[in-house]
Design a protein around this motif. Structure first.
Motif, mmCIF file in Angstrom:
data_model
loop_
_atom_site.group_PDB
_atom_site.id
_atom_site.type_symbol
_atom_site.label_atom_id
_atom_site.label_comp_id
_atom_site.label_asym_id
_atom_site.label_seq_id
_atom_site.Cartn_x
_atom_site.Cartn_y
_atom_site.Cartn_z
ATOM 1 N N THR A 109 2.039 56.570 27.892
ATOM 2 C CA THR A 109 1.847 55.395 28.331
ATOM 3 C C THR A 109 3.088 54.496 27.926
ATOM 4 O O THR A 109 3.348 54.581 26.805
ATOM 5 N N LEU A 110 3.767 53.764 28.730
ATOM 6 C CA LEU A 110 4.754 53.037 28.453
ATOM 7 C C LEU A 110 4.257 51.671 28.702
ATOM 8 O O LEU A 110 3.707 51.095 29.601
ATOM 9 N N TRP A 111 4.675 50.830 27.408
ATOM 10 C CA TRP A 111 4.440 49.566 27.364
ATOM 11 C C TRP A 111 5.750 48.556 27.492
ATOM 12 O O TRP A 111 6.919 48.807 27.284
ATOM 13 N N ARG A 112 5.513 47.305 27.912
ATOM 14 C CA ARG A 112 6.537 46.411 27.939
ATOM 15 C C ARG A 112 6.050 45.200 26.906
ATOM 16 O O ARG A 112 4.902 44.816 26.965
ATOM 17 N N TYR A 113 7.271 44.574 26.334
ATOM 18 C CA TYR A 113 6.720 43.525 25.171
ATOM 19 C C TYR A 113 7.638 42.143 25.817
ATOM 20 O O TYR A 113 8.639 42.362 26.272
ATOM 21 N N ARG A 114 6.820 41.172 25.336
ATOM 22 C CA ARG A 114 7.426 39.847 25.558
ATOM 23 C C ARG A 114 7.763 39.455 24.045
ATOM 24 O O ARG A 114 7.181 39.629 23.177
ATOM 25 N N TYR A 115 8.537 38.318 23.917
ATOM 26 C CA TYR A 115 9.030 37.839 22.761
ATOM 27 C C TYR A 115 9.023 36.280 22.513
ATOM 28 O O TYR A 115 8.962 35.593 23.569
ATOM 29 N N PRO A 123 4.593 33.430 24.583
ATOM 30 C CA PRO A 123 5.049 34.589 25.082
ATOM 31 C C PRO A 123 6.109 34.363 26.315
ATOM 32 O O PRO A 123 5.675 33.617 27.466
ATOM 33 N N ARG A 124 7.342 34.849 26.387
ATOM 34 C CA ARG A 124 8.201 34.753 27.232
ATOM 35 C C ARG A 124 9.487 35.650 27.055
ATOM 36 O O ARG A 124 9.587 36.254 25.929
ATOM 37 N N TRP A 125 10.284 35.681 28.231
ATOM 38 C CA TRP A 125 11.548 36.689 27.967
ATOM 39 C C TRP A 125 12.373 35.688 27.229
ATOM 40 O O TRP A 125 12.608 34.645 27.457
ATOM 41 N N MET A 126 13.299 36.460 26.235
ATOM 42 C CA MET A 126 14.138 35.774 25.641
ATOM 43 C C MET A 126 15.658 36.250 26.072
ATOM 44 O O MET A 126 15.618 37.484 26.029
ATOM 45 N N THR A 127 16.600 35.692 25.930
ATOM 46 C CA THR A 127 18.049 36.183 26.095
ATOM 47 C C THR A 127 18.461 36.652 24.810
ATOM 48 O O THR A 127 17.838 36.798 23.746
ATOM 49 N N THR A 128 19.407 37.612 25.079
ATOM 50 C CA THR A 128 19.992 38.133 23.961
ATOM 51 C C THR A 128 20.363 37.405 22.757
ATOM 52 O O THR A 128 20.289 37.724 21.579
ATOM 53 N N GLU A 129 21.170 36.397 23.114
ATOM 54 C CA GLU A 129 21.582 35.361 22.161
ATOM 55 C C GLU A 129 20.345 34.863 21.286
ATOM 56 O O GLU A 129 20.218 34.603 20.053
ATOM 57 N N GLU A 130 19.227 34.423 22.113
ATOM 58 C CA GLU A 130 18.105 33.801 21.397
ATOM 59 C C GLU A 130 17.502 34.658 20.419
ATOM 60 O O GLU A 130 17.147 34.469 19.256
#
Length: 420
Positions: A109-115, A123-130
């Motif tokens: 099973t492949l999971w995806r995460y939000r940060y 919960p949201r996608w964050m930029t690499t800098e953030e």
């Protein structure tokens, strides 16, 4: 550094086994030549298992690899010397191979995460800098996106055959000159091609102890069995290496010689995975193509003391670079280190031979009951005892530092692939 998601506890198991045996016949059929004939069998088995444990200590295999390679080879060499000025050599190698691959890919099973961070826990996608600037990272499992990898397996046998033959002539027109020229033919079936190579070498004695050497020509290397296994459409060619070597050889004494060599190698038709130059995201097992190029150059120093009394040994040092050209069209002209680009190699080998035949107590020791028993041990007292050692320094293999990208963007991965 912000923490990564805790991975599921996986366990790996690796086993490797190799067996080799052979027979060699040497015949001095005349005072002017000899014949060598040998037959050998070599087999290697590689096993790899990636698994985890489910509740109740039930073992779940996610990847199981079982490769077996068997080679049966027949080799012959014929030498004939007309006189001190002219010598001929001929030879052949026939190799029958078997490559069996038994691989199983288990479902996972492949999971995806939000940060999020402490100031904004949504919960949201964050930029690499953030992501890297935040002091406290909160990880949320994205249950809206769950993918299951289907089970699949490979169980197949591949039987390649290799043939090679060579002819070589050595000429000594004067007491100082020696010239060697030869031609070789290679054939790899059923998924390979035919290759011809020409080699030339010359040696000139500057003094009774010092000689200058020059060698140039083309060498080839056949594809590995696993590379042929995944390539069944276009036959693969041999990797070709154009080589130039120049050096000096000096005899410091009857049992001590040293050499220095400079070399340059240009590689052509290196094997490159199709997946690395394709924009197709589902091309993991699409085979190989002969599109790679590269080069290497360096210097080698070598000093050897032959066994004449009690000491023997050798010391060698090599400094070099081995680079490959980037096959991506957008990076034309760029190079990267090949896996064998260690930079520096140093090897020291030595030995000491102890002769005990003249020791007064040795005959009595051999005749004793204890001596008879201990004679079967590797370090039991014997007529001669050889002590040796080996020290090697390697500059280290090249590697690419890992950079953790917490956002997996399939579109960006595909567009960033070679040739996309």
């Amino acid at each position: 550094r912000p923490p990564r998601p805790t991975p599921f506890p996986y366990t790996t198991l690796f086993r490797f086994k190799q067996n080799t045996f052979g027979l060699t016949l040497k015949s001095l059929y005349s005072k002017q030549g000899f014949l060598l004939l040998s037959i050998a069998r070599a087999s290697t088995t590689t096993q790899f298992d990636l698994y985890n444990y489910l509740p109740g200590d039930k073992r779940q295999s996610l990847l199981n690899l079982n490769d077996q390679t068997v080679d049966l080879s027949l080799k012959g060499d014929l030498n004939y010397s007309f006189n001190h000025q002219l010598e001929l050599d001929f030879g052949f190698i026939e190799k029958w191979g078997t490559f069996q691959r038994d691989t199983f890919f288990g479902a996972d099973t492949l999971w995806r995460y939000r940060y999020a961070d402490a100031t904004n826990p949504e919960p949201r996608w964050m930029t690499t800098e953030e992501f890297y600037a935040a002091d406290d990272i909160i990880i949320f499992q994205d249950t809206s996106w769950i993918a299951t990898q289907l089970e699949r397996g490979i169980d197949s046998t591949f039987t390649p055959r290799q043939h090679s033959a060579y002819g070589q002539i050595s000429v000594r027109p004067t007491a100082r000159w020696e010239i060697i020229a030869g031609v070789r033919r290679y054939r790899l079936a059923p998924r390979g091609k035919t290759a011809w190579t020409i080699r030339f070498g010359a040696s000139y004695r500057l003094t009774d102890r010092l000689s200058a050497n020059l060698a140039l020509g083309t060498h080839v290397q056949p594809p590995a069995y696993n590379q042929l296994f995944f390539t069944d459409v276009v036959p693969l060619n041999y990797v070709r290496v154009k080589q130039l070597v120049a050096g000096l050889n000096h005899m410091f004494a009857a049992d001590l010689r040293g050499s220095i060599e400079l070399y340059r190698k240009d590689y052509d038709e290196l094997l490159v995975e199709k997946a690395l130059i394709s924009a197709d995201p589902l091309d993991a097992f699409s085979g190989y193509v002969n599109t790679g190029t590269g080069s290497s150059s360096g210097i080698e120093l070598f000093l050897q003391k032959k066994f004449t009394d009690v000491w023997y040994g050798s010391v060698s040092y090599s400094a070099y670079r081995s680079l490959a050209d980037d096959p991506r069209p957008a990076h034309a002209g760029e190079q990267y280190s090949r896996p064998a680009d260690y930079g520096q190699l140093f090897t020291l080998v030595g030995g000491y031979n102890m002769v005990w035949k003249s020791v007064a107590w040795l005959p009595d020791w051999h005749g004793s009951r204890l001596g008879t028993v201990l004679a079967w041990l590797p370090f039991g007292p014997a007529d001669e005892l050889d002590l040796s050692f080996r020290i090697r320094y390697v500059g280290g293999r090249p590697y690419t530092p890992q950079v953790y990208d917490h956002i997996i963007d399939l579109k960006s991965l595909v567009e960033g692939r070679m040739g996309a």
